[in-house]
Enzyme design. Sequence first.
Site, mmCIF file in Angstrom:
data_model
loop_
_atom_site.group_PDB
_atom_site.id
_atom_site.type_symbol
_atom_site.label_atom_id
_atom_site.label_comp_id
_atom_site.label_asym_id
_atom_site.label_seq_id
_atom_site.Cartn_x
_atom_site.Cartn_y
_atom_site.Cartn_z
ATOM 1 N N TRP A 64 86.749 12.505 81.765
ATOM 2 C CA TRP A 64 87.549 13.028 82.896
ATOM 3 C C TRP A 64 87.420 12.184 84.168
ATOM 4 O O TRP A 64 86.501 11.399 84.300
ATOM 5 C CB TRP A 64 87.252 14.493 83.164
ATOM 6 N N SER A 65 88.395 12.399 85.063
ATOM 7 C CA SER A 65 88.488 11.661 86.348
ATOM 8 C C SER A 65 88.374 10.148 86.173
ATOM 9 O O SER A 65 87.517 9.498 86.783
ATOM 10 C CB SER A 65 87.463 12.166 87.364
ATOM 11 N N PRO A 66 89.277 9.568 85.374
ATOM 12 C CA PRO A 66 89.227 8.116 85.145
ATOM 13 C C PRO A 66 89.488 7.305 86.405
ATOM 14 O O PRO A 66 89.048 6.164 86.514
ATOM 15 C CB PRO A 66 90.352 7.887 84.116
ATOM 16 N N ASP A 110 94.765 19.075 78.333
ATOM 17 C CA ASP A 110 93.497 19.712 78.672
ATOM 18 C C ASP A 110 93.665 20.657 79.856
ATOM 19 O O ASP A 110 94.314 20.318 80.849
ATOM 20 C CB ASP A 110 92.452 18.637 79.027
ATOM 21 N N ASN A 130 100.402 5.312 84.143
ATOM 22 C CA ASN A 130 99.043 5.333 83.591
ATOM 23 C C ASN A 130 99.037 5.269 82.066
ATOM 24 O O ASN A 130 98.123 4.701 81.469
ATOM 25 C CB ASN A 130 98.298 6.580 84.076
ATOM 26 N N TYR A 156 91.036 27.192 85.956
ATOM 27 C CA TYR A 156 91.813 26.300 86.838
ATOM 28 C C TYR A 156 92.882 27.119 87.570
ATOM 29 O O TYR A 156 93.650 27.857 86.948
ATOM 30 C CB TYR A 156 92.502 25.179 86.041
ATOM 31 N N TRP A 192 93.941 20.169 86.041
ATOM 32 C CA TRP A 192 93.018 20.632 87.100
ATOM 33 C C TRP A 192 93.573 20.282 88.489
ATOM 34 O O TRP A 192 94.081 19.163 88.664
ATOM 35 C CB TRP A 192 91.669 19.919 86.875
HETATM 36 P P1 NDP Z 1 92.118 11.247 87.811
HETATM 37 O O1 NDP Z 1 90.880 10.528 88.181
HETATM 38 O O2 NDP Z 1 93.090 10.608 86.876
HETATM 39 O O3 NDP Z 1 92.848 11.647 89.164
HETATM 40 C C1 NDP Z 1 94.149 12.134 89.111
HETATM 41 C C2 NDP Z 1 94.801 12.070 90.475
HETATM 42 O O4 NDP Z 1 94.846 10.727 90.964
HETATM 43 C C3 NDP Z 1 96.247 12.521 90.392
HETATM 44 O O5 NDP Z 1 96.385 13.926 90.417
HETATM 45 C C4 NDP Z 1 96.851 11.813 91.573
HETATM 46 O O6 NDP Z 1 96.495 12.550 92.741
HETATM 47 C C5 NDP Z 1 96.116 10.468 91.570
HETATM 48 N N1 NDP Z 1 96.807 9.465 90.736
HETATM 49 C C6 NDP Z 1 96.937 9.446 89.391
HETATM 50 N N2 NDP Z 1 97.618 8.379 88.974
HETATM 51 C C7 NDP Z 1 97.947 7.689 90.082
HETATM 52 C C8 NDP Z 1 98.662 6.477 90.283
HETATM 53 N N3 NDP Z 1 99.170 5.793 89.258
HETATM 54 N N4 NDP Z 1 98.816 6.042 91.563
HETATM 55 C C9 NDP Z 1 98.300 6.743 92.608
HETATM 56 N N5 NDP Z 1 97.631 7.895 92.486
HETATM 57 C C10 NDP Z 1 97.437 8.367 91.213
HETATM 58 O O7 NDP Z 1 91.736 12.609 87.078
HETATM 59 P P2 NDP Z 1 91.401 14.095 87.569
HETATM 60 O O8 NDP Z 1 90.308 14.076 88.549
HETATM 61 O O9 NDP Z 1 92.660 14.769 87.947
HETATM 62 O O10 NDP Z 1 90.875 14.722 86.216
HETATM 63 C C11 NDP Z 1 91.708 14.637 85.052
HETATM 64 C C12 NDP Z 1 91.463 15.807 84.165
HETATM 65 O O11 NDP Z 1 90.110 15.813 83.697
HETATM 66 C C13 NDP Z 1 91.620 17.189 84.790
HETATM 67 O O12 NDP Z 1 92.960 17.596 84.909
HETATM 68 C C14 NDP Z 1 90.867 18.051 83.812
HETATM 69 O O13 NDP Z 1 91.664 18.289 82.675
HETATM 70 C C15 NDP Z 1 89.704 17.147 83.445
HETATM 71 N N6 NDP Z 1 88.501 17.453 84.254
HETATM 72 C C16 NDP Z 1 87.411 17.975 83.606
HETATM 73 C C17 NDP Z 1 86.276 18.296 84.284
HETATM 74 C C18 NDP Z 1 85.108 18.837 83.554
HETATM 75 O O14 NDP Z 1 84.122 19.229 84.191
HETATM 76 N N7 NDP Z 1 85.152 18.922 82.244
HETATM 77 C C19 NDP Z 1 86.162 18.115 85.757
HETATM 78 C C20 NDP Z 1 87.356 17.514 86.341
HETATM 79 C C21 NDP Z 1 88.454 17.191 85.601
HETATM 80 P P3 NDP Z 1 97.388 12.579 94.079
HETATM 81 O O15 NDP Z 1 98.727 11.978 93.787
HETATM 82 O O16 NDP Z 1 97.453 14.010 94.426
HETATM 83 O O17 NDP Z 1 96.579 11.789 95.060
#
Ligand code: NDP
Length: 329
Positions: free
Chosen positions: A204-206, A49, A297, A54, A21
């Site tokens: 999601w969004s850990p 996923d 991670n 998306y 996403w």
């Molecule tokens: P996260 O909370 O894991 O956020 C991911 C983002 O955090 C990355 O893209 C990056 O962004 C930043 N990040 C990740 N690891 C690190 C690190 N080690 N150090 C620094 N920054 C880091 O999850 P998402 O919000 O991306 O959601 C994960 C998945 O969940 C989605 O891809 C999707 O598959 C699912 N999802 C499902 C939903 C639903 O309604 N069912 C809604 C939303 C997500 P950056 O580097 O750009 O700052």
Amino acid sequence: MKYRKLGNSGLKVSEISYGNWITHGAQLEDVLAKKCVFAALDQGINTFDTEDVYSDTRAEALLGTALKGISRESIVLSTKVCHPTGTGPNDQGLSRKHIFESCNASLRRLGTDYIDIYFAHRFDPHTPLEESFLAFSDLVRQGKILYLGVSEWTAAQIKEGARLSKRFNIPFVASQPQYSMLWRVIEGNVLPACAEAGIGQMTWSPLAQGILSGKYKAGHSLPTGSRALDETGSRFLERLAGQWMQYDALDAIQRLIPIAHECDLTLPQLAIAWILQNNQVSSVIIGASQPEQIQENARASGIVLQSSIMQRIDEILDPFIERNPECTG
Ligand code: NDP
């Protein structure tokens, strides 16, 4: 990487899944997106996923291309249906028509004959649930989907779905809710309902979209390359996690860093390991904009946190934790 059973099913998913996403087909150029998929595979991540909508369908297509040549048996693919794929009256929701059309389009884009876990992305109040579940049942019989999941359904909706899944003989085994140290709304009602129905969580969004990495600091400029500076990403960050982009919450998150270090972990690893302490969680779906984030991670898999650590995290974050079950959806 460790693997867990998805709910009461026999399917094994990696404790950490990779979701695309905002990143694939949008924030990341294609080569980098593929590097992230390969980094995930290298870390033993077997579960990927995505969703039909998306990046206007580009995310599914990119994932399909990146996984070309990887043995289909070695991976678990999940995608979703419900959100609008077009502007027509039948281009959204959980009608039989849209479920069939969306599923067939996802199969084409992903370049596969079947989807392992097919998620009803939201509850559709405008379609009889019997109609949706009959459609899912037919897709199961056709071999196009293997397991059914739902995302952001309330406990009552999940219970009704579980009842219908028995009637239509559907392996309904997954729920995909938001869940993190900061967002705990499933704990009150959704988790007990899922436990009763044998449904596992793929959360999601850990990292609360990166906020729980600790890289956003109060009074500092936003980090280069971060979601907060991406055009699409920043809108979602503001909408779904905006409440934590303020001084007190960001300051509390910084105070978790020494706790992570005491456990020999980085803060992102601590945040993901925290979720995995819950044995109803089958997999944590991470996002990443860099292969290095996945490498970092993924090391959260298999970590055991002492109860004293869990308690200290709660004490620090308490004023900022959302627990209201009404927030589901
Ligand atoms: P996260 O909370 O894991 O956020 C991911 C983002 O955090 C990355 O893209 C990056 O962004 C930043 N990040 C990740 N690891 C690190 C690190 N080690 N150090 C620094 N920054 C880091 O999850 P998402 O919000 O991306 O959601 C994960 C998945 O969940 C989605 O891809 C999707 O598959 C699912 N999802 C499902 C939903 C639903 O309604 N069912 C809604 C939303 C997500 P950056 O580097 O750009 O700052």
